[in-house]
Scaffold this active site. Structure first.
Site, PDB file in Angstrom:
ATOM      1  N   ASN A  14       0.737  -1.119   0.116  1.00 22.79           N
ATOM      2  CA  ASN A  14       0.051  -0.002   0.079  1.00 22.79           C
ATOM      3  C   ASN A  14       0.779   1.383  -0.037  1.00 22.79           C
ATOM      4  O   ASN A  14       1.693   1.448   0.787  1.00 22.79           O
ATOM      5  CB  ASN A  14      -0.842  -0.121   1.094  1.00 22.79           C
ATOM      6  CG  ASN A  14      -1.646   1.113   1.278  1.00 22.79           C
ATOM      7  OD1 ASN A  14      -1.397   2.340   1.311  1.00 22.79           O
ATOM      8  ND2 ASN A  14      -3.177   0.866   1.542  1.00 22.79           N
ATOM      9  N   HIS A  50      -5.679   3.604  -1.635  1.00 23.16           N
ATOM     10  CA  HIS A  50      -6.803   3.863  -0.952  1.00 23.16           C
ATOM     11  C   HIS A  50      -7.444   5.275  -1.644  1.00 23.16           C
ATOM     12  O   HIS A  50      -6.694   6.250  -1.013  1.00 23.16           O
ATOM     13  CB  HIS A  50      -7.003   3.798   0.398  1.00 23.16           C
ATOM     14  CG  HIS A  50      -8.156   4.209   0.915  1.00 23.16           C
ATOM     15  ND1 HIS A  50      -8.451   4.165   2.418  1.00 23.16           N
ATOM     16  CD2 HIS A  50      -9.361   4.561   0.832  1.00 23.16           C
ATOM     17  CE1 HIS A  50      -9.657   4.162   2.878  1.00 23.16           C
ATOM     18  NE2 HIS A  50     -10.502   4.481   1.541  1.00 23.16           N
ATOM     19  N   ARG A  52      -9.385   8.005  -1.140  1.00 21.14           N
ATOM     20  CA  ARG A  52     -10.407   8.545  -0.164  1.00 21.14           C
ATOM     21  C   ARG A  52     -11.243   9.632  -0.512  1.00 21.14           C
ATOM     22  O   ARG A  52     -10.684  10.406  -1.455  1.00 21.14           O
ATOM     23  CB  ARG A  52      -9.838   8.849   1.324  1.00 21.14           C
ATOM     24  CG  ARG A  52      -8.979   7.981   1.933  1.00 21.14           C
ATOM     25  CD  ARG A  52      -8.481   8.333   3.113  1.00 21.14           C
ATOM     26  NE  ARG A  52      -9.528   8.391   4.276  1.00 21.14           N
ATOM     27  CZ  ARG A  52      -9.711   7.624   5.113  1.00 21.14           C
ATOM     28  NH1 ARG A  52      -8.693   6.525   5.219  1.00 21.14           N
ATOM     29  NH2 ARG A  52     -10.680   7.574   5.977  1.00 21.14           N
ATOM     30  N   ARG A  56      -7.024  12.592   0.653  1.00 21.60           N
ATOM     31  CA  ARG A  56      -5.878  13.267   1.658  1.00 21.60           C
ATOM     32  C   ARG A  56      -4.407  12.655   1.411  1.00 21.60           C
ATOM     33  O   ARG A  56      -3.499  13.071   1.836  1.00 21.60           O
ATOM     34  CB  ARG A  56      -6.083  13.004   3.045  1.00 21.60           C
ATOM     35  CG  ARG A  56      -6.055  11.462   3.414  1.00 21.60           C
ATOM     36  CD  ARG A  56      -6.193  11.046   4.838  1.00 21.60           C
ATOM     37  NE  ARG A  56      -7.539  11.401   5.517  1.00 21.60           N
ATOM     38  CZ  ARG A  56      -8.105  10.666   6.426  1.00 21.60           C
ATOM     39  NH1 ARG A  56      -7.338   9.853   7.181  1.00 21.60           N
ATOM     40  NH2 ARG A  56      -9.299  10.944   6.819  1.00 21.60           N
ATOM     41  N   GLU A  77      -8.559   0.417  -3.180  1.00 19.95           N
ATOM     42  CA  GLU A  77      -9.522   0.492  -1.860  1.00 19.95           C
ATOM     43  C   GLU A  77     -10.535   1.827  -1.911  1.00 19.95           C
ATOM     44  O   GLU A  77     -10.027   2.914  -2.089  1.00 19.95           O
ATOM     45  CB  GLU A  77      -8.627   0.540  -0.405  1.00 19.95           C
ATOM     46  CG  GLU A  77      -7.694  -0.422  -0.208  1.00 19.95           C
ATOM     47  CD  GLU A  77      -6.812  -0.281   0.870  1.00 19.95           C
ATOM     48  OE1 GLU A  77      -6.875   0.734   1.682  1.00 19.95           O
ATOM     49  OE2 GLU A  77      -6.074  -1.187   1.318  1.00 19.95           O
ATOM     50  N   THR A 108      -8.565   3.353   8.422  1.00 21.99           N
ATOM     51  CA  THR A 108      -9.716   2.710   8.341  1.00 21.99           C
ATOM     52  C   THR A 108      -9.852   2.008   9.700  1.00 21.99           C
ATOM     53  O   THR A 108      -9.136   0.924   9.974  1.00 21.99           O
ATOM     54  CB  THR A 108      -9.748   1.607   7.234  1.00 21.99           C
ATOM     55  OG1 THR A 108      -9.250   2.313   5.960  1.00 21.99           O
ATOM     56  CG2 THR A 108     -11.132   0.987   7.066  1.00 21.99           C
ATOM     57  N   GLU A 158     -11.242  -9.508   2.744  1.00 20.66           N
ATOM     58  CA  GLU A 158      -9.895  -9.171   3.729  1.00 20.66           C
ATOM     59  C   GLU A 158     -10.329  -8.874   5.139  1.00 20.66           C
ATOM     60  O   GLU A 158     -11.183  -8.017   5.405  1.00 20.66           O
ATOM     61  CB  GLU A 158      -9.270  -7.758   2.937  1.00 20.66           C
ATOM     62  CG  GLU A 158      -8.094  -7.674   3.675  1.00 20.66           C
ATOM     63  CD  GLU A 158      -7.372  -6.283   2.881  1.00 20.66           C
ATOM     64  OE1 GLU A 158      -7.276  -6.485   1.516  1.00 20.66           O
ATOM     65  OE2 GLU A 158      -6.495  -5.515   3.587  1.00 20.66           O
TER      66      GLU A 158
END
Ligand code: PXP
Length: 248
Positions: A14, A50, A52, A56, A77, A108, A158
């Site tokens: 990630n 991810h 978002r 961010r 994600e 998360t 997951e």
């Protein structure tokens, strides 16, 4: 890949927090794209990011470039919103992992409530699956949630393993062991239902190694710890490079 008893577990890296550092100054560096390519060169089996709602860290343009340039699979994600569904249908990542998202959270904080959102999620994933993207649900290792994920037609669950990682870090070994056993049982339950089992959140060398013993686990997605380690391991080299730059 992480190898454990002959079984290969894919490592998804990630890269969100490379983008966190980039965005802190509004510069173009450090680039999550370059970091992703370096991770792949080092053996990462997949890249996770991810996107978002508040952008961010990872941005839409990062996702488009990653999808066009990566030689390994891209796992995106997202929260299950209309905006994100449109993004997925446009960019067609190899897989999406649906996560709960709250603007104020640091990261998360828990698993998706598949039971509560069942009808909405069923409609949400239909067009995503149609475009060839696999669907993963980020859930607590809980039998009802896993069964709901299966009924929904998800490909992957997951497990949010943050609690185990925190307990291990705090040396609360007995409590960590209770969590571990829950994951063992729930991984079996998911495997029996035909779901692929992935793990994510808060993983370190120690927790990842312990959890790699769970037979059904096929992939771990790890970010924050790895980016932190990369800073430590890179420090020596970059300080020497800067000293050379300013003195030669
Ligand atoms: N998997 C999922 C679904 C996540 O939401 C996250 C955090 O973005 C991760 C894995 C990676 O967690 P960490 O950065 O703590 O390794």
């Amino acid at each position: 890949m992480i190898e454990s008893g002959g079984k290969k577990i894919r490592l998804g890296v990630n890269i969100d927090h490379v983008a966190t550092i980039r965005n802190a100054r509004g510069t173009e560096y450090p680039s999550p794209i370059i970091a992703a390519k370096m991770a792949v060169d080092a053996g990462a089996d997949g890249i996770t990011a991810h996107l978002r709602e508040d952008r961010r860290h990872i941005r839409d343009s990062d996702i488009r470039i990653l999808k066009d340039s990566l030689s390994v699979s891209l796992n995106l994600e997202i929260a299950a919103t209309e905006e994100m569904a449109a993004m997925v249908i446009k960019t067609k990542p190899n897989s999406v992992c649906l996560v709960p998202e709250r603007r104020q959270e640091l990261t998360t904080e828990g698993g998706l409530d598949v039971l509560k959102g069942f009808n909405y999620l069923k409609n949400f994933i239909r067009p995503i699956k149609k475009c060839g993207t696999k669907v993963s649900l980020f859930v607590e290792a809980d039998e009802l949630q896993i069964r709901a994920a299966s009924d929904l037609g998800a490909d992957i669950v997951e497990f949010h393993v943050g609690k185990y990682c925190e307990l291990l870090e705090a040396e609360k070994i007995d409590l960590a062991q209770i969590e571990f056993e829950r994951y063992v049982n729930m991984a079996k339950c998911a495997g029996d239902l035909g779901l692929e089992v992935h793990l994510g959140h808060g993983l370190t060398y120690r927790s990842a190694k312990n959890l790699s013993k769970i037979k059904e686990v096929r992939e771990m997605n790890i970010g924050h710890f790895l980016i932190g380690e990369a800073i430590y391991y890179g420090m020596n080299k970059v300080i020497k490079k800067m000293k050379t730059a300013i003195n030669n």
